[in-house]
Design an enzyme around this catalytic site. Structure first.
Site, PDB file in Angstrom:
ATOM      1  N   ARG A   1      33.467  36.809  39.582  1.00 38.95           N
ATOM      2  CA  ARG A   1      34.095  36.460  38.290  1.00 38.95           C
ATOM      3  C   ARG A   1      33.532  35.123  37.850  1.00 38.95           C
ATOM      4  O   ARG A   1      33.685  34.123  38.554  1.00 38.95           O
ATOM      5  CB  ARG A   1      35.617  36.385  38.447  1.00 38.95           C
ATOM      6  CG  ARG A   1      36.298  35.688  37.277  1.00 38.95           C
ATOM      7  CD  ARG A   1      37.787  35.878  37.266  1.00 38.95           C
ATOM      8  NE  ARG A   1      38.130  37.240  36.919  1.00 38.95           N
ATOM      9  CZ  ARG A   1      39.343  37.638  36.525  1.00 38.95           C
ATOM     10  NH1 ARG A   1      40.335  36.774  36.442  1.00 38.95           N
ATOM     11  NH2 ARG A   1      39.569  38.894  36.223  1.00 38.95           N
TER      12      ARG A   1
ATOM     13  N   HIS B   1      34.262  42.843  30.929  1.00 42.89           N
ATOM     14  CA  HIS B   1      35.224  43.020  32.039  1.00 42.89           C
ATOM     15  C   HIS B   1      35.231  44.514  32.402  1.00 42.89           C
ATOM     16  O   HIS B   1      36.232  45.202  32.233  1.00 42.89           O
ATOM     17  CB  HIS B   1      36.604  42.535  31.592  1.00 42.89           C
ATOM     18  CG  HIS B   1      37.573  42.300  32.715  1.00 42.89           C
ATOM     19  ND1 HIS B   1      37.234  42.438  34.047  1.00 42.89           N
ATOM     20  CD2 HIS B   1      38.887  41.925  32.705  1.00 42.89           C
ATOM     21  CE1 HIS B   1      38.291  42.158  34.790  1.00 42.89           C
ATOM     22  NE2 HIS B   1      39.302  41.848  34.012  1.00 42.89           N
TER      23      HIS B   1
ATOM     24  N   GLN C   1      37.977  46.348  34.594  1.00 42.59           N
ATOM     25  CA  GLN C   1      39.243  46.568  33.891  1.00 42.59           C
ATOM     26  C   GLN C   1      39.174  47.850  33.065  1.00 42.59           C
ATOM     27  O   GLN C   1      40.150  48.609  32.988  1.00 42.59           O
ATOM     28  CB  GLN C   1      39.530  45.365  32.985  1.00 42.59           C
ATOM     29  CG  GLN C   1      40.835  45.469  32.220  1.00 42.59           C
ATOM     30  CD  GLN C   1      42.052  45.324  33.108  1.00 42.59           C
ATOM     31  OE1 GLN C   1      42.179  44.356  33.851  1.00 42.59           O
ATOM     32  NE2 GLN C   1      42.971  46.278  33.056  1.00 42.59           N
TER      33      GLN C   1
ATOM     34  N   ASP D   1      44.722  41.855  23.998  1.00 40.64           N
ATOM     35  CA  ASP D   1      44.410  40.904  25.072  1.00 40.64           C
ATOM     36  C   ASP D   1      44.770  39.516  24.545  1.00 40.64           C
ATOM     37  O   ASP D   1      44.986  39.335  23.336  1.00 40.64           O
ATOM     38  CB  ASP D   1      42.907  40.998  25.419  1.00 40.64           C
ATOM     39  CG  ASP D   1      42.490  40.069  26.554  1.00 40.64           C
ATOM     40  OD1 ASP D   1      43.356  39.681  27.362  1.00 40.64           O
ATOM     41  OD2 ASP D   1      41.283  39.747  26.641  1.00 40.64           O
TER      42      ASP D   1
ATOM     43  N   CYS E   1      45.436  44.180  29.623  1.00 38.53           N
ATOM     44  CA  CYS E   1      44.828  43.894  30.932  1.00 38.53           C
ATOM     45  C   CYS E   1      45.636  42.882  31.725  1.00 38.53           C
ATOM     46  O   CYS E   1      45.552  42.855  32.952  1.00 38.53           O
ATOM     47  CB  CYS E   1      43.383  43.424  30.751  1.00 38.53           C
ATOM     48  SG  CYS E   1      43.227  41.854  29.872  1.00 38.53           S
TER      49      CYS E   1
ATOM     50  N   ARG F   1      43.728  49.127  38.869  1.00 39.18           N
ATOM     51  CA  ARG F   1      42.586  48.277  39.212  1.00 39.18           C
ATOM     52  C   ARG F   1      42.149  48.568  40.643  1.00 39.18           C
ATOM     53  O   ARG F   1      40.958  48.668  40.933  1.00 39.18           O
ATOM     54  CB  ARG F   1      42.957  46.792  39.064  1.00 39.18           C
ATOM     55  CG  ARG F   1      43.207  46.318  37.641  1.00 39.18           C
ATOM     56  CD  ARG F   1      41.927  46.300  36.836  1.00 39.18           C
ATOM     57  NE  ARG F   1      40.917  45.424  37.412  1.00 39.18           N
ATOM     58  CZ  ARG F   1      40.871  44.095  37.303  1.00 39.18           C
ATOM     59  NH1 ARG F   1      41.790  43.472  36.584  1.00 39.18           N
ATOM     60  NH2 ARG F   1      39.910  43.388  37.870  1.00 39.18           N
TER      61      ARG F   1
HETATM   62  N1  NVA Z   1      39.932  37.889  27.890  1.00 37.21           N
HETATM   63  C1  NVA Z   1      40.658  37.386  29.051  1.00 37.21           C
HETATM   64  C2  NVA Z   1      40.842  38.477  30.054  1.00 37.21           C
HETATM   65  C3  NVA Z   1      41.674  38.079  31.259  1.00 37.21           C
HETATM   66  C4  NVA Z   1      41.771  39.166  32.288  1.00 37.21           C
HETATM   67  C5  NVA Z   1      39.925  36.199  29.642  1.00 37.21           C
HETATM   68  O1  NVA Z   1      38.684  36.256  29.743  1.00 37.21           O
HETATM   69  O2  NVA Z   1      40.583  35.219  29.994  1.00 37.21           O
HETATM   70  N1   CP Z   2      43.328  41.628  34.182  1.00 33.77           N
HETATM   71  C1   CP Z   2      42.824  40.741  35.059  1.00 33.77           C
HETATM   72  O1   CP Z   2      41.612  40.704  35.329  1.00 33.77           O
HETATM   73  O2   CP Z   2      43.766  39.962  35.651  1.00 33.77           O
HETATM   74  P1   CP Z   2      43.498  38.655  36.544  1.00 33.77           P
HETATM   75  O3   CP Z   2      42.890  37.617  35.627  1.00 33.77           O
HETATM   76  O4   CP Z   2      44.842  38.249  37.059  1.00 33.77           O
HETATM   77  O5   CP Z   2      42.548  39.002  37.643  1.00 33.77           O
END
Ligand code: NVA
Ligand code: CP
Length: 307
Positions: A101, A128, A131, A224, A264, A292
C-alpha cells in the site's frame, strides 16, 4: 512468467471471473487451498494506514498456510535509505509475494519490474484493485450475476476508487456511471480505457456531474471518502466542493428499489454518505469488508499458480 496485480485490468475478464469463482469457493471452504504451505512468508508493506487491508491480508495469508509479515515503512529502510528496486531484490529471494500500500503508483511498477515474485497493489493513489474484487464478489452474492447490471459511484470521481471502479466494473461487463463535481472527474486516459473495455465486454461508461443521472435505475451504488489518504490538508476546501454529492435516501430513491449500497470504508457519516443509508437495509458494507479476505485469497491462490 510471474504475474503482478497493480491495476484492475492486469487480469483479463475471464481471469477476473475465474478469481471471483474461486473467492466464493474459498468463502465456503476457507482452508481448502494451501499454496503457502511450508510455511512461506508474504510481505505486507504499508506506507499508509489501514484496518481492513492489514487484517484481511494477514488472516488470508494464514488461511493459505503461510506467514504474513507486516512491514510499516516508517520502521524500515525502504523509501528513505534504500530504493524500491533494491528492496524488491532483497524481498523476492525470501517471500512468496509482495503486497504493498503506497502513494505514487509508479513505485509499484518499479517494485514489480524488479521482483521475481508476484507484486499486489493493496492501494495506491491511482488504484485500489483488491477492493474492487471484493466489491464484485459482494454484488454477485446479492444480485446473482454482474454482466449487464448498472453500477453507480458518486463522490470523488478523481480518486483511486473511482479509477478502479471504472476499469474493474467495465471488465465485469457492467454499465458503470460515475458522478462528481466538475473539478473531480476522472482523467481522460482512465475514461478512454474503461470505454474500450466496456465495448469489448458489452457494458458502458457514463461520466457526469449529475448524481441523479448516475444513480438512476442503478442496481448498486457506491461512494468513498471525499478526502483520501494524503489529501488531509485539503479537507476544508473539499468539504465545500463536494456539497450536494453525498449519498442520502433521496438520492437512493432514484436507483432501483432493490439496489444495494457499498462503501470501501472507512466512512464519514454526514459527508459522503448519510447514516440512514450506510446503516440502513440496502447497505451491504459488512459483507463487502469480509469479502476482502476471500477475494484477496483467491487472487493470491491464482497468482501463485501462474508460472
Ligand atoms: N480513497 C480512499 C480509500 C481508502 C480505502 C483513500 O485512498 O484514502
Ligand atoms: N477499504 C480499505 O482498504 O480499508 P483500510 O484502509 O482500512 O485497509
Amino acid at each position: 512468467m510471474v504475474r503482478h496485480f497493480l491495476k484492475d485490468d492486469d487480469i483479463s475478464a475471464a481471469e477476473q471471473a475465474q478469481i471471483l469463482a474461486l473467492a466464493s469457493e474459498l468463502k465456503a471452504a476457507p482452508y481448502s487451498h494451501r499454496p503457502y504451505e511450508g510455511p512461506q512468508t508474504v510481505a505486507l508493506i504499508f506506507d499508509k494506514t489501514s484496518t481492513r487491508t492489514r487484517v484481511s491480508f494477514s488472516v488470508g495469508v494464514s488461511d493459505l498456510g503461510g506467514v504474513p509479515m507486516v512491514i510499516d515503512t516508517g520502521t524500515s529502510q525502504m523509501g528513505k535509505k534504500e530504493s524500491v528496486a533494491d528492496t524488491a531484490r532483497v524481498l523476492d529471494r525470501q517471500v512468496a509475494a509482495i503486497v504493498w500500500r503506497t502513494y505514487a503508483h509508479s513505485g509499484l511498477e518499479e517494485m514489480a519490474a524488479n521482483s521475481s515474485v508476484p507484486v499486489v497493489n493493496s492501494l495506491s493513489d491511482d488504484y485500489h484493485p483488491c477492493q474492487i474484487l471484493a466489491d464484485l464478489q459482494t454484488i454477485q452474492e446479492h444480485k446473482g450475476s454482474l454482466k449487464g447490471l448498472k453500477f453507480a459511484y458518486v463522490g470523488d470521481a478523481n480518486n483511486n476508487m473511482a479509477n478502479s471502479y471504472l476499469i474493474g466494473m467495465a471488465l465485469a461487463g457492467m454499465h458503470v456511471a460515475v458522478a462528481g463535481p466538475s473539478q473531480y472527474l476522472p482523467n481522460a486516459a482512465i475514461v478512454a480505457r474503461a470505454q474500450e473495455i466496456a465495448a469489448e465486454q458489452g457494458g458502458s461508461v457514463l461520466v457526469t456531474t449529475d448524481a441523479v443521472a448516475a444513480v438512476s435505475q442503478a442496481d448498486a451504488i457506491a461512494t468513498d471518502t471525499w478526502i483520501s489518504m494524503g489529501q488531509e490538508s485539503e479537507k476544508e476546501q473539499r468539504v465545500k466542493d463536494f456539497a450536494g454529492f453525498g449519498v442520502d435516501s433521496e438520492l437512493m430513491s432514484h436507483a432501483k428499489s432493490d439496489a444495494i449500497f457499498l462503501h470501501c470504508l472507512p466512512a464519514y457519516r454526514g459527508y459522503e454518505v448519510s447514516a440512514e443509508v450506510i446503516d440502513g437495509p440496502q447497505s451491504v458494507i459488512w459483507d463487502e469488508a469480509e469479502n476482502r479476505r476471500h477475494a484477496q485469497k483467491a487472487l493470491l491462490v491464482w497468482l501463485a499458480a501462474q508460472k
